[in-house]
Every structure is written in structure tokens, then in C-alpha cells.
Design a protein around this motif. Structure first.
Motif, PDB file in Angstrom:
ATOM      1  N   UNK A   1       0.854  -1.182   0.000  1.00 22.85           N
ATOM      2  CA  UNK A   1       0.000   0.000   0.000  1.00 22.85           C
ATOM      3  C   UNK A   1       0.895   1.239   0.000  1.00 22.85           C
ATOM      4  N   UNK A   2       0.562   2.199  -0.826  1.00 23.61           N
ATOM      5  CA  UNK A   2       1.320   3.438  -0.946  1.00 23.61           C
ATOM      6  C   UNK A   2       0.440   4.591  -0.500  1.00 23.61           C
ATOM      7  N   UNK A   3       0.954   5.399   0.429  1.00 21.07           N
ATOM      8  CA  UNK A   3       0.246   6.608   0.851  1.00 21.07           C
ATOM      9  C   UNK A   3       1.184   7.793   0.625  1.00 21.07           C
ATOM     10  N   UNK A   4       0.699   8.799  -0.081  1.00 21.15           N
ATOM     11  CA  UNK A   4       1.477  10.000  -0.351  1.00 21.15           C
ATOM     12  C   UNK A   4       0.698  11.196   0.186  1.00 21.15           C
ATOM     13  N   UNK A   5       1.355  11.987   1.031  1.00 25.17           N
ATOM     14  CA  UNK A   5       0.752  13.218   1.540  1.00 25.17           C
ATOM     15  C   UNK A   5       1.643  14.370   1.108  1.00 25.17           C
ATOM     16  N   UNK A   6       1.078  15.268   0.339  1.00 26.58           N
ATOM     17  CA  UNK A   6       1.818  16.423  -0.169  1.00 26.58           C
ATOM     18  C   UNK A   6       1.163  17.677   0.399  1.00 26.58           C
ATOM     19  N   UNK A   7       1.972  18.530   1.006  1.00 28.75           N
ATOM     20  CA  UNK A   7       1.454  19.742   1.641  1.00 28.75           C
ATOM     21  C   UNK A   7       2.110  20.976   1.027  1.00 28.75           C
TER      22      UNK A   7
ATOM     23  N   UNK B   1       0.983  23.025  -1.273  1.00 29.07           N
ATOM     24  CA  UNK B   1       0.805  23.211  -2.710  1.00 29.07           C
ATOM     25  C   UNK B   1       0.320  24.635  -2.972  1.00 29.07           C
ATOM     26  N   UNK B   2       1.022  25.402  -3.798  1.00 29.95           N
ATOM     27  CA  UNK B   2       0.600  26.771  -4.082  1.00 29.95           C
ATOM     28  C   UNK B   2      -0.783  26.802  -4.743  1.00 29.95           C
ATOM     29  N   UNK B   3      -1.528  27.848  -4.469  1.00 31.16           N
ATOM     30  CA  UNK B   3      -2.878  27.986  -5.028  1.00 31.16           C
ATOM     31  C   UNK B   3      -2.856  27.986  -6.559  1.00 31.16           C
ATOM     32  N   UNK B   4      -1.739  28.370  -7.155  1.00 28.28           N
ATOM     33  CA  UNK B   4      -1.637  28.426  -8.611  1.00 28.28           C
ATOM     34  C   UNK B   4      -1.594  27.033  -9.246  1.00 28.28           C
ATOM     35  N   UNK B   5      -1.360  25.997  -8.442  1.00 29.60           N
ATOM     36  CA  UNK B   5      -1.303  24.631  -8.964  1.00 29.60           C
ATOM     37  C   UNK B   5      -2.589  23.913  -8.577  1.00 29.60           C
ATOM     38  N   UNK B   6      -3.440  23.595  -9.543  1.00 28.88           N
ATOM     39  CA  UNK B   6      -4.673  22.871  -9.223  1.00 28.88           C
ATOM     40  C   UNK B   6      -4.371  21.488  -8.634  1.00 28.88           C
ATOM     41  N   UNK B   7      -5.139  21.102  -7.640  1.00 29.65           N
ATOM     42  CA  UNK B   7      -4.951  19.807  -6.982  1.00 29.65           C
ATOM     43  C   UNK B   7      -4.983  18.666  -7.996  1.00 29.65           C
ATOM     44  N   UNK B   8      -5.856  18.783  -8.998  1.00 28.34           N
ATOM     45  CA  UNK B   8      -5.961  17.734 -10.010  1.00 28.34           C
ATOM     46  C   UNK B   8      -4.642  17.525 -10.738  1.00 28.34           C
ATOM     47  N   UNK B   9      -3.882  18.604 -10.937  1.00 30.23           N
ATOM     48  CA  UNK B   9      -2.586  18.485 -11.607  1.00 30.23           C
ATOM     49  C   UNK B   9      -1.613  17.688 -10.744  1.00 30.23           C
ATOM     50  N   UNK B  10      -1.708  17.834  -9.433  1.00 32.26           N
ATOM     51  CA  UNK B  10      -0.845  17.060  -8.534  1.00 32.26           C
ATOM     52  C   UNK B  10      -1.156  15.576  -8.656  1.00 32.26           C
ATOM     53  N   UNK B  11      -2.455  15.238  -8.676  1.00 28.43           N
ATOM     54  CA  UNK B  11      -2.850  13.832  -8.834  1.00 28.43           C
ATOM     55  C   UNK B  11      -2.316  13.282 -10.152  1.00 28.43           C
ATOM     56  N   UNK B  12      -2.472  14.038 -11.233  1.00 26.87           N
ATOM     57  CA  UNK B  12      -1.995  13.588 -12.537  1.00 26.87           C
ATOM     58  C   UNK B  12      -0.473  13.406 -12.544  1.00 26.87           C
ATOM     59  N   UNK B  13       0.225  14.324 -11.903  1.00 28.48           N
ATOM     60  CA  UNK B  13       1.684  14.236 -11.833  1.00 28.48           C
ATOM     61  C   UNK B  13       2.141  12.996 -11.089  1.00 28.48           C
TER      62      UNK B  13
END
Length: 59
Positions: A19-25, A27-39
Motif C-alpha cells: 500500500x502506498x500513501x502519499x501526503x503532499x502539503x 501546494x501553491x494555489x496556482x497549482x490545481x490539486x488535479x494536476x498534482x494527482x496527474x503528476x
């Protein structure tokens, strides 16, 4: 972009693999959360290509 984006990655053995868990904190408002998921999805797909063995079909 200036600033920090701390990332915590946890791997845990489970019955059917890992199981893989990734927590990223931070994130600048200029980067949409969806882009992080895609990345992350793209990065993990490329990692899988590097580590998964190529098993010949025996034919």
C-alpha cells in the motif's frame, strides 16, 4: 515558485502487495490539486515501467 512542498511517502505491506500513501502539503494555489494527482500518477506509471520485470511468454 518559491516555498516548500513537504511530501510524506509511506509504504506498507498488505496481503495483496504494498500500500502506498502519499501526503503532499504546501501546494501553491496556482497549482490545481488535479494536476498534482496527474503528476503523481504519471510518476508512478514510469516507476512501474522501471521496476516491473518483463516476463517472456515462452513461445
Amino acid at each position: 515558485m518559491p516555498g516548500e512542498m513537504p511530501i510524506a511517502v509511506t509504504l506498507q505491506k498488505v496481503l495483496c502487495g504494498t500500500e502506498l500513501e502519499v501526503i503532499q502539503q504546501g501546494i501553491p494555489a496556482a497549482i490545481p490539486t488535479e494536476f498534482c494527482y496527474l503528476g503523481w500518477q504519471e510518476s508512478l506509471q514510469m516507476l512501474a515501467q522501471l521496476v516491473e520485470p518483463e516476463i517472456p511468454d515462452g513461445g
